[in-house]
Design a protein around this motif. Structure first.
Motif, PDB file in Angstrom:
ATOM      1  N   MET A 298      31.859  25.834   7.415  1.00  0.00           N
ATOM      2  CA  MET A 298      31.137  24.640   7.885  1.00  0.00           C
ATOM      3  C   MET A 298      29.759  24.577   7.241  1.00  0.00           C
ATOM      4  O   MET A 298      29.028  25.575   7.187  1.00  0.00           O
ATOM      5  CB  MET A 298      30.977  24.678   9.409  1.00  0.00           C
ATOM      6  N   LEU A 299      29.402  23.382   6.732  1.00  0.00           N
ATOM      7  CA  LEU A 299      28.114  23.206   6.077  1.00  0.00           C
ATOM      8  C   LEU A 299      26.970  23.340   7.079  1.00  0.00           C
ATOM      9  O   LEU A 299      27.041  22.798   8.179  1.00  0.00           O
ATOM     10  CB  LEU A 299      28.076  21.833   5.405  1.00  0.00           C
ATOM     11  N   HIS A 300      25.938  24.087   6.704  1.00  0.00           N
ATOM     12  CA  HIS A 300      24.753  24.281   7.544  1.00  0.00           C
ATOM     13  C   HIS A 300      25.099  24.920   8.895  1.00  0.00           C
ATOM     14  O   HIS A 300      24.483  24.606   9.921  1.00  0.00           O
ATOM     15  CB  HIS A 300      24.023  22.952   7.776  1.00  0.00           C
ATOM     16  N   LEU A 301      26.060  25.816   8.903  1.00  0.00           N
ATOM     17  CA  LEU A 301      26.474  26.463  10.151  1.00  0.00           C
ATOM     18  C   LEU A 301      25.317  27.229  10.787  1.00  0.00           C
ATOM     19  O   LEU A 301      25.109  27.173  12.003  1.00  0.00           O
ATOM     20  CB  LEU A 301      27.656  27.404   9.891  1.00  0.00           C
ATOM     21  N   GLY A 302      24.558  27.951   9.961  1.00  0.00           N
ATOM     22  CA  GLY A 302      23.443  28.729  10.489  1.00  0.00           C
ATOM     23  C   GLY A 302      22.394  27.857  11.149  1.00  0.00           C
ATOM     24  O   GLY A 302      21.856  28.197  12.213  1.00  0.00           O
ATOM     25  N   GLU A 303      22.116  26.693  10.543  1.00  0.00           N
ATOM     26  CA  GLU A 303      21.133  25.779  11.113  1.00  0.00           C
ATOM     27  C   GLU A 303      21.619  25.202  12.437  1.00  0.00           C
ATOM     28  O   GLU A 303      20.848  25.065  13.395  1.00  0.00           O
ATOM     29  CB  GLU A 303      20.835  24.648  10.127  1.00  0.00           C
ATOM     30  N   VAL A 304      22.920  24.867  12.490  1.00  0.00           N
ATOM     31  CA  VAL A 304      23.489  24.331  13.727  1.00  0.00           C
ATOM     32  C   VAL A 304      23.422  25.366  14.845  1.00  0.00           C
ATOM     33  O   VAL A 304      23.029  25.060  15.979  1.00  0.00           O
ATOM     34  CB  VAL A 304      24.954  23.885  13.500  1.00  0.00           C
ATOM     35  N   ILE A 305      23.775  26.610  14.530  1.00  0.00           N
ATOM     36  CA  ILE A 305      23.727  27.677  15.533  1.00  0.00           C
ATOM     37  C   ILE A 305      22.293  27.886  16.010  1.00  0.00           C
ATOM     38  O   ILE A 305      22.038  28.078  17.203  1.00  0.00           O
ATOM     39  CB  ILE A 305      24.299  28.990  14.967  1.00  0.00           C
ATOM     40  N   SER A 306      21.332  27.810  15.100  1.00  0.00           N
ATOM     41  CA  SER A 306      19.924  27.990  15.461  1.00  0.00           C
ATOM     42  C   SER A 306      19.467  26.921  16.448  1.00  0.00           C
ATOM     43  O   SER A 306      18.740  27.216  17.405  1.00  0.00           O
ATOM     44  CB  SER A 306      19.043  27.948  14.204  1.00  0.00           C
ATOM     45  N   LEU A 307      19.895  25.686  16.218  1.00  0.00           N
ATOM     46  CA  LEU A 307      19.542  24.612  17.145  1.00  0.00           C
ATOM     47  C   LEU A 307      20.205  24.824  18.504  1.00  0.00           C
ATOM     48  O   LEU A 307      19.592  24.554  19.550  1.00  0.00           O
ATOM     49  CB  LEU A 307      19.971  23.263  16.563  1.00  0.00           C
ATOM     50  N   VAL A 308      21.440  25.334  18.505  1.00  0.00           N
ATOM     51  CA  VAL A 308      22.122  25.641  19.767  1.00  0.00           C
ATOM     52  C   VAL A 308      21.348  26.718  20.527  1.00  0.00           C
ATOM     53  O   VAL A 308      21.185  26.647  21.748  1.00  0.00           O
ATOM     54  CB  VAL A 308      23.577  26.095  19.511  1.00  0.00           C
ATOM     55  N   VAL A 309      20.842  27.717  19.793  1.00  0.00           N
ATOM     56  CA  VAL A 309      20.052  28.779  20.416  1.00  0.00           C
ATOM     57  C   VAL A 309      18.798  28.188  21.069  1.00  0.00           C
ATOM     58  O   VAL A 309      18.434  28.550  22.195  1.00  0.00           O
ATOM     59  CB  VAL A 309      19.654  29.853  19.381  1.00  0.00           C
ATOM     60  N   ALA A 310      18.127  27.273  20.374  1.00  0.00           N
ATOM     61  CA  ALA A 310      16.933  26.641  20.937  1.00  0.00           C
ATOM     62  C   ALA A 310      17.275  25.888  22.223  1.00  0.00           C
ATOM     63  O   ALA A 310      16.511  25.910  23.196  1.00  0.00           O
ATOM     64  CB  ALA A 310      16.305  25.689  19.918  1.00  0.00           C
ATOM     65  N   VAL A 311      18.438  25.230  22.242  1.00  0.00           N
ATOM     66  CA  VAL A 311      18.883  24.542  23.455  1.00  0.00           C
ATOM     67  C   VAL A 311      19.152  25.545  24.569  1.00  0.00           C
ATOM     68  O   VAL A 311      18.760  25.347  25.722  1.00  0.00           O
ATOM     69  CB  VAL A 311      20.147  23.706  23.170  1.00  0.00           C
ATOM     70  N   PHE A 312      19.824  26.645  24.229  1.00  0.00           N
ATOM     71  CA  PHE A 312      20.124  27.677  25.224  1.00  0.00           C
ATOM     72  C   PHE A 312      18.844  28.260  25.809  1.00  0.00           C
ATOM     73  O   PHE A 312      18.752  28.499  27.017  1.00  0.00           O
ATOM     74  CB  PHE A 312      20.971  28.791  24.605  1.00  0.00           C
ATOM     75  N   TRP A 313      17.850  28.496  24.961  1.00  0.00           N
ATOM     76  CA  TRP A 313      16.598  29.052  25.465  1.00  0.00           C
ATOM     77  C   TRP A 313      15.819  28.028  26.286  1.00  0.00           C
ATOM     78  O   TRP A 313      15.040  28.392  27.167  1.00  0.00           O
ATOM     79  CB  TRP A 313      15.772  29.598  24.301  1.00  0.00           C
ATOM     80  N   THR A 314      16.047  26.747  26.004  1.00  0.00           N
ATOM     81  CA  THR A 314      15.463  25.702  26.847  1.00  0.00           C
ATOM     82  C   THR A 314      16.085  25.760  28.239  1.00  0.00           C
ATOM     83  O   THR A 314      15.379  25.677  29.253  1.00  0.00           O
ATOM     84  CB  THR A 314      15.695  24.319  26.215  1.00  0.00           C
ATOM     85  N   VAL A 315      17.412  25.897  28.291  1.00  0.00           N
ATOM     86  CA  VAL A 315      18.115  26.041  29.574  1.00  0.00           C
ATOM     87  C   VAL A 315      17.597  27.275  30.312  1.00  0.00           C
ATOM     88  O   VAL A 315      17.337  27.232  31.526  1.00  0.00           O
ATOM     89  CB  VAL A 315      19.634  26.145  29.361  1.00  0.00           C
TER      90      VAL A 315
END
Length: 311
Positions: free
Chosen positions: A1-18
């Motif tokens: 998947m293109l930009h998989l690392g960037e997508v996962i990083s954004l998911v992490v930011a969302v998780f840390w927001t939660v």
């Protein structure tokens, strides 16, 4: 998947927001000490299961005395001091501003790395630190009609926020030293999965020491009856469970995965977007109005974080 690392990083930011939102709720409902004991104890359980499945032992095996010493110190600085400040900061000024002060963690880690490890502290890093501090200042300072500058937040909350960012940054450097000692102590016949699980085993040591530290403090302050009562608070326990799952368990796991698929600087910058992501849900939940000055302060502070990682 293109930009998989960037997508996962954004998911992490969302998780840390939660995590931050539910840590705020847990602090108000259970108290900062109980919330930290429960969070770290649950993290030990989850990490123990993860280690058991991956390496066949629920404990952080092979760690040398030096690894325990440095990781223990990182827990005392990062968890006992830093998270105590952070959770009490939530009680004073809320998670929205608390997370803004966490942008100080990278600069504090850089200063600690220079002082403890002899790492280079370049002028670019100092410039990025200055930008981050300016962003925080924009958010928490204002002028009155007499053009006098004053804090818009309680001084206690500001000091706790500074302590939280400092504890997080210095604790990170101490944990880096501890992980280096841990890696050096691994025997040649250690399970092949042990190298990949080293961060989780190190996190478990930190969580064990941190939980024990908070428990000891509660015992000294004769607050253990409060902890026992909180164990029967179903809503409070749900808050603790959610912030543990999205923080030390899923957040840490995915952050380690993110750096495997993209550059560490890009991943770190995207994962540090929590102060941006938390603005609107926090304002919605607590019916607060977001001021343009506060948004500008967050953007400037995040620019400093981005410059710090990407320069």
């Amino acid at each position: 998947m293109l930009h998989l690392g960037e997508v996962i990083s954004l998911v992490v930011a969302v998780f840390w927001t939660v995590t931050a939102l539910f840590a705020d709720k847990a602090s108000h409902r259970l108290g900062s000490m109980s919330a930290n004991v429960l969070r770290l104890s649950l993290a030990v359980v989850f990490l123990g299961v993860l280690l058991w499945v991956s390496i066949g032992s629920p404990f952080p095996v092979y760690a040398s005395g030096k690894a325990w010493l440095w990781l223990g110190l990182s827990a005392l600085v990062g968890y006992l001091f830093g998270d105590w400040c952070l959770f009490n900061c939530y009680l004073s000024i809320g998670a929205r501003f608390g997370q803004l002060f966490m942008t100080l963690a990278p600069p504090m880690a850089a200063v600690a790395g220079w002082a403890i490890l002899g790492e280079t502290l370049s002028w670019r890093s100092l410039f990025a630190m200055g930008i981050t501090l300016c962003g925080i200042a924009i958010s928490i300072l204002s002028r009155d009609s007499g053009h006098k500058v004053h804090l818009t937040l309680p001084l206690k909350g500001v000091l706790l926020g500074l302590g939280a960012g400092m504890g997080q940054g210095i604790g990170l450097v101490l944990s880096k030293v501890g992980m280096q000692h841990y890696a050096a102590s691994l025997p040649v016949d250690a399970p092949s999965a042990m190298n990949a699980m080293l961060p989780f085993a190190s996190t478990m040591i930190r969580a064990m020491v941190g939980a024990a530290g908070f428990f000891t403090l509660m015992a000294l302050q004769k607050e253990l009856p409060v902890l026992r009562r909180n164990l029967h608070d179903r809503k409070g326990m749900r808050y603790a469970l959610i912030m543990t799952l999205f923080g030390p368990v899923l957040g840490v796991s995915l952050s380690l995965m993110a750096v495997q698929y993209t550059h560490a600087g890009i991943a770190s910058t995207l994962m540090a977007l929590t102060p941006v992501f938390i603005l609107f849900p926090y304002a919605f939940i607590y019916k607060q109005r977001i001021k343009l000055r506060e948004v500008l302060g967050v953007v400037v502070s995040m620019t400093g974080v981005a410059l710090f990682f990407l320069l």
